[in-house]
Design an enzyme around this catalytic site. Structure first.
Site, PDB file in Angstrom:
ATOM      1  N   SER A 101       4.328   7.655   5.310  1.00  0.00           N
ATOM      2  CA  SER A 101       3.100   7.727   6.111  1.00  0.00           C
ATOM      3  C   SER A 101       3.075   8.956   7.015  1.00  0.00           C
ATOM      4  O   SER A 101       4.113   9.538   7.344  1.00  0.00           O
ATOM      5  CB  SER A 101       2.957   6.477   6.982  1.00  0.00           C
TER       6      SER A 101
HETATM    7  N1  SAH Z   1       6.829   2.559   5.436  1.00  0.00           N
HETATM    8  C1  SAH Z   1       7.066   3.555   4.411  1.00  0.00           C
HETATM    9  C2  SAH Z   1       5.808   4.032   3.716  1.00  0.00           C
HETATM   10  C3  SAH Z   1       5.173   2.972   2.966  1.00  0.00           C
HETATM   11  S1  SAH Z   1       4.266   3.388   1.526  1.00  0.00           S
HETATM   12  C4  SAH Z   1       7.808   4.745   4.958  1.00  0.00           C
HETATM   13  O1  SAH Z   1       8.056   4.816   6.165  1.00  0.00           O
HETATM   14  O2  SAH Z   1       8.167   5.615   4.177  1.00  0.00           O
HETATM   15  C5  SAH Z   1       4.011   1.702   1.065  1.00  0.00           C
HETATM   16  C6  SAH Z   1       5.199   1.047   0.413  1.00  0.00           C
HETATM   17  O3  SAH Z   1       4.869  -0.325   0.236  1.00  0.00           O
HETATM   18  C7  SAH Z   1       5.500   1.609  -0.962  1.00  0.00           C
HETATM   19  O4  SAH Z   1       6.846   1.982  -1.032  1.00  0.00           O
HETATM   20  C8  SAH Z   1       5.210   0.442  -1.890  1.00  0.00           C
HETATM   21  O5  SAH Z   1       6.041   0.401  -3.011  1.00  0.00           O
HETATM   22  C9  SAH Z   1       5.435  -0.755  -0.981  1.00  0.00           C
HETATM   23  N2  SAH Z   1       4.786  -1.985  -1.393  1.00  0.00           N
HETATM   24  C10 SAH Z   1       3.573  -2.138  -1.993  1.00  0.00           C
HETATM   25  N3  SAH Z   1       3.313  -3.440  -2.204  1.00  0.00           N
HETATM   26  C11 SAH Z   1       4.368  -4.140  -1.713  1.00  0.00           C
HETATM   27  C12 SAH Z   1       4.687  -5.532  -1.637  1.00  0.00           C
HETATM   28  N4  SAH Z   1       3.858  -6.464  -2.122  1.00  0.00           N
HETATM   29  N5  SAH Z   1       5.861  -5.879  -1.058  1.00  0.00           N
HETATM   30  C13 SAH Z   1       6.724  -4.937  -0.583  1.00  0.00           C
HETATM   31  N6  SAH Z   1       6.476  -3.612  -0.632  1.00  0.00           N
HETATM   32  C14 SAH Z   1       5.315  -3.215  -1.186  1.00  0.00           C
END
Ligand code: SAH
Length: 246
Positions: free
Chosen positions: A96
Site C-alpha cells: 500500500s
Molecule cells: N498489507 C500489505 C498490502 C496488502 S495488498 C502490505 O503491507 O504489503 C492485499 C493483500 O491481501 C494481498 O497480498 C492479497 O493476497 C491479500 N488477500 C486478499 N484476499 C485475502 C483474504 N481473503 N485473506 C487474506 N489475505 C487476502
C-alpha cells in the site's frame, strides 16, 4: 587541558560521531525515509477534513521513519521504495501507499498492550509498522508464496511479535480472538461478520469496502463496550480485492 585529557576527549568525540552516524544512516535510506514522512505529513494536512485531524500520532510517524520499506519491495524497485505510492509485489498484489498505511494505523489508535489482527499480509510492511506500536500482530495472507515470503522477511528483520497465517482472512483467526484492533488491507464487498464478532468491545476496525472495480470507501468501525456498532466513512481509496471462497 593535559595531553591525556585531550586524547580522551578526542576519542570520546569520535565515538559519539560514529554512534550518531551509525544510527542516522544505518541503511543508507534514512534521508529518503525522512522525505517520505514529510510527504505523508503534507498529504495528511491536505486531507485533514476527511481525517478530522491535521497531524497523526507521533508514534505512527516514528514507526514510518524507522521501518525499512525498501526491504519489503522487490529488489529492482528499491529505489522507488520511499516514494509515496503503492508498488507491485508480485502475484498481482501491491504494497500500500505509505500515506494510506499511516492513516489506517493512526485511525485504529494502537496501544502498547493491544493484540491486532491484519487481513492481507502482502509484503508484511503494514504488519511491521503496526508491530512497533502494539504487543502482538496476527496477520493473515491468502496467497501462499506471499505469506511465506513475508513470514521469512519479518523474521530476518527481527520482528518477533508478528505471526503470519496462510488462510482466508474473511473468517478471521478464531484461535487468537478477540482482537483490540483489526486492519483489513484488501477491498471487501461488505464488512465480514466474523471480523465484527472477533473485535473486542471497545475495539476498532479499519476496512476498505466497495466494488472491486471502482474506488472503495475506507470505513472505521467502532464496537462500543455494549457491542453497538458505529461506522464512520473516512475517504475514498483503491485496494486490491479481498479474494477467497467465502
Ligand atoms: N498489507 C500489505 C498490502 C496488502 S495488498 C502490505 O503491507 O504489503 C492485499 C493483500 O491481501 C494481498 O497480498 C492479497 O493476497 C491479500 N488477500 C486478499 N484476499 C485475502 C483474504 N481473503 N485473506 C487474506 N489475505 C487476502
Amino acid at each position: 587541558m593535559s595531553m591525556r585529557k585531550l586524547v580522551n576527549w578526542v576519542a570520546l568525540t569520535l565515538l559519539i560521531g560514529i554512534g550518531a552516524s551509525a544510527k542516522g544512516a544505518a541503511d543508507g535510506y534514512s534521508a529518503a525515509r525522512a522525505r517520505m514522512v514529510q510527504l505523508i505529513e503534507q498529504d495528511v494536512r491536505e486531507t485533514s477534513l476527511y481525517l478530522d485531524k491535521s497531524r497523526l500520532d507521533m508514534r505512527v510517524m516514528e514507526a514510518l521513519a524507522e521501518v525499512p520499506r525498501h526491504r519489503f519491495v522487490p529488489v529492482d524497485s528499491r529505489d522507488q521504495a520511499y516514494e509515496n505510492r503503492p508498488l507491485p509485489i508480485g502475484h498481482g498484489q501491491t504494497i500500500s501507499q505509505p500515506y494510506i498505511v499511516a492513516i489506517m494505523t493512526d485511525l485504529i489508535a494502537p496501544q502498547q498492550d493491544h493484540r491486532a489482527l491484519e487481513i492481507g499480509t502482502g509484503s508484511g510492511y503494514q504488519a511491521a509498522i503496526l508491530s512497533r506500536l502494539v504487543k502482538q500482530v496476527f496477520s493473515m495472507e491468502i496467497v501462499e508464496p506471499l505469506g511465506e515470503q513475508a513470514r521469512e522477511r519479518l523474521k530476518d528483520l527481527g520482528y518477533h511479535n508478528i505471526e503470519v497465517d496462510i488462510a482466508d482472512g474473511y473468517h478471521g483467526w478464531e484461535k487468537h480472538a478477540p482482537f483490540d484492533i483489526i486492519i483489513v488491507t484488501a477491498a471487501a464487498s461488505h464488512i465480514p461478520p466474523p471480523l465484527i464478532k472477533q473485535l473486542k468491545p471497545g475495539g476498532k476496525m479499519i476496512i476498505p469496502v466497495g466494488s472491486r472495480f471502482m474506488t472503495q470507501q475506507l470505513l472505521l468501525v467502532d464496537k462500543a463496550p455494549d457491542e453497538a456498532i458505529t461506522v464512520r466513512q473516512i475517504l475514498p481509496v483503491r485496494f486490491v480485492p479481498l479474494t477467497g471462497e467465502h
